[in-house]
Design an enzyme around this catalytic site. Sequence first.
Site, short mmCIF file in Angstrom:
data_model
loop_
_atom_site.label_atom_id
_atom_site.label_comp_id
_atom_site.label_asym_id
_atom_site.label_seq_id
_atom_site.Cartn_x
_atom_site.Cartn_y
_atom_site.Cartn_z
CG HIS A 262 -1.79 1.17 1.39
ND1 HIS A 262 -3.12 1.16 1.05
CD2 HIS A 262 -1.54 2.44 1.82
CE1 HIS A 262 -3.65 2.36 1.28
NE2 HIS A 262 -2.70 3.15 1.75
CD GLU A 263 1.53 3.66 3.78
OE1 GLU A 263 1.72 4.73 3.19
OE2 GLU A 263 0.50 3.43 4.45
CG HIS A 266 0.42 6.41 -0.70
ND1 HIS A 266 -0.60 7.16 -1.23
CD2 HIS A 266 -0.12 5.71 0.33
CE1 HIS A 266 -1.72 6.92 -0.55
NE2 HIS A 266 -1.46 6.05 0.41
CD GLU A 292 -5.87 5.57 0.68
OE1 GLU A 292 -4.94 6.39 0.82
OE2 GLU A 292 -5.99 4.55 1.39
#
Lengths: 493, 493
Positions: A262-263, A266, A292
Amino acid sequence: MTVDEMLKKYEEWTFKKSAYMMALSIINFDKMTVAPAGGNEYRDERTAFLSGELFSISTDDEMIEILSKLKDADIDPDIKKSIQMEYKDIVEAARVPKDFYIDYQNLVSTSHNYWLKAKQEDDYSIFEPYLKQVIEKTKQMYLYMDPETDPYDKMLDSYEPGMNKAKYDDFFGALKESVPALIRKVVERQNADDSFLYIDYDIEGQKKFMEHLLKYLHFDPEWSYQGETEHPFTDWVCENDCRTTTKYLPNNAISAILSTVHECGHAWYAHNVDDKYDGTALLSNISFGMHESQSRLCENYLARTESFWKANYPVLKETFPEQLGEVSLDEFVAAINVARPSLVRTESDELTYPMHILIRYEIEKGLFDGTISTEALNETWNAMYEKYLGVKVTSDREGILQDDHWADGAIGYFPTYALGTAFAAQFMYQMRKDIDVDSLLENSHYDEIMKWLRENIHRYGCRYKAEEVLEKCTGEKFNPEYYIKYLEEKFGE
Amino acid sequence: MTVDEMLKKYEEWTFKKSAYMMALSIINFDKMTVAPAGGNEYRDERTAFLSGELFSISTDDEMIEILSKLKDADIDPDIKKSIQMEYKDIVEAARVPKDFYIDYQNLVSTSHNYWLKAKQEDDYSIFEPYLKQVIEKTKQMYLYMDPETDPYDKMLDSYEPGMNKAKYDDFFGALKESVPALIRKVVERQNADDSFLYIDYDIEGQKKFMEHLLKYLHFDPEWSYQGETEHPFTDWVCENDCRTTTKYLPNNAISAILSTVHECGHAWYAHNVDDKYDGTALLSNISFGMHESQSRLCENYLARTESFWKANYPVLKETFPEQLGEVSLDEFVAAINVARPSLVRTESDELTYPMHILIRYEIEKGLFDGTISTEALNETWNAMYEKYLGVKVTSDREGILQDDHWADGAIGYFPTYALGTAFAAQFMYQMRKDIDVDSLLENSHYDEIMKWLRENIHRYGCRYKAEEVLEKCTGEKFNPEYYIKYLEEKFGE
């Protein structure tokens, strides 16, 4: 002043702002990852001072004047776009009285501390008076910024330009029509066993697997770094300095992995933005929903697939032979895709996740239209969890106090989590038409997928709004049906 | 303006400076420990800008005026002392033309890069033209600051207030009389075996032992943190934020340990300074010699003793049973105290160390009085290593290019390393009269030793000069005989 002179001033101003933003970003990353807690007070006071310096620079009168002229001048369209965004921000920010702004910063610092205390003591009443003030003062601040617009609409727009209550009502309305029924179905038919994910997974082993995973994700130390924090986040200084953090849980095989993917989503976004936007609003102002969408795309639509695990499960199994020796790939993939209503948003699955967000959206809306008050808001919260998710909240800590967003004045932020996930579904649908995602995942060509994202989404930064990028990339306006269809196909069978 | 008004301005100015200093300190620590190298250029440009902001604040005209009045006013003596130091600095700094200062900063950045390139390619000639410029421009800068004083004397004084060539000549003269003879003796009689220190010591094991060691050193995470870097250093933000770094070598049992004790010595100093000096010149301006006296005291006079290892060797042996199972405590302590002339300062022992410094001092002096030139300075260097240490330098990398100090314009700095070690011997002599050092080390009461240092040395910050602290603490002026006697007793037998 000639246009060229104004542009030179603009360039110097942008550079100066970016220097303070860099410092604040690094100070924050340092605080979250390594700084000794004993120095917090000393550092926080000085960090607040530097934030104030940035605020003064950002709202400089001469620059408002210059930007007001440049925003309509015949100049490079990228710069013009950046100036238009900044002009809007600066004009609105300058309307906030400086004393009010400083008081507000102090209020949210205090409020955060009381939120933490309340969470530790599992007692919402400790936090309630501060939440009440934060709601009032946040409303006041947005009214200063734009007296013409409904404050909550304005907040929603500040996190995701172009959005407002009416649009979110449509979006969440569509979700409400299908997701609760899917959840009921899943609860009835649940039979996958995922208990083996929640036994002892020693952290040393998890870290060893992480080395492999970061390589698979092409998370290159030349432009990236992963630290550890209580709450994982991503911070970026420029194209070639994008940092993430993760958190290892000793009794959870998958939490650190999914949070890392997830990170890194980004981080890849920030890294892939056209480098000429470094230090400008076109990199730093990317909307929360768009950001997101990229982290969720990686976490849900890539890292929960069988293809992703065809490449990675053998290594995980080798790292944890005792725990996973008897577990087949199919069983593992089924387990990490189990949906089950639960209390805590950050640990929830793909299907129930949007309901957690819906609850927060309805509460925020109610707090601003006066139909909900902060008094006994924990009970309101608990009732909504029972209504939408069928779960009983038994403590404030795992109920209303679980997130710190409201304590920090971040109101209107939550909805972007669900919106971004829906954007991601639409992007993903297009990506699967363009490239063979499964084969790339299976053959460890994650970088090729990032390349597609760069070409079609990332490189623009926020040169275009989310809706424009969606249309450029998918040939269609935002359409939540892609998200709903994805959930129905995955969880409806 | 009344004195109170001026004091208020002074307080605001001090706070403002401390905010920028904090930011620069954290940005540097971040760069050295974790920041992705790809972002160096972006960050460095902005860091230079923020340094420039600090320079402008520090040399503010109104403040020069205010300080010039406050420095003789009837005010709190601590504040007065701080103001006197700052006034001297500010007046001198303000004499440097800003353009020259910025050019100089750029020169040393470039020079550092070429030093690194030269070191990588093992070729002094790549670095020579930059070193030449650094010498010239550094001289020019000190002449701007103080046209009345010999520039090299001024540099020596800037690193250690009160020192100059005449005093260092006396100090090094005394060392030259005894140390070379001791070295010859040691070389002739050398028989201790230390080869077992330089076999395979896996880094995981070293890190495990480090956890124990940091606890033994009472290096408390509440106010401290240890990172990893190529070159270990210590950085402090305030009393309760003192960070160090270390470096693990796979084939060296003792390097990371001694470097950790050394850096923790610096950190303890900063931590123990009276907290009312936080953010003021009385903490940040501590002289290099005084700081080094505390790190060397811990490294040499504590961590090389048998008592220290009575407490720690069992744990080290347990961590590395294969490597140390057959090695007794006596043999281990003898091995870590072996003296042997070598090429690289940072890896040298207690006895030969001051000769490495002497060589650098003589070269610096020669560069400024014109008897030595940068041309073929590597050959001058090599000849001096043969003369003072009897070793043949075969590469520039392990010769003149080993240190980056000169590349960075840090000229006059090296001598403080030897001076600080001599201060430490005198402090240590007094400490052994006051408390039972060996029993405290053996019984893991390292904190009691730090307490003695706090009471007698650390708490003053730089409220007093080194010579005053020495006299307060030991009842005697600086006397290099304590150092020489220590070396003679230890290595002369």
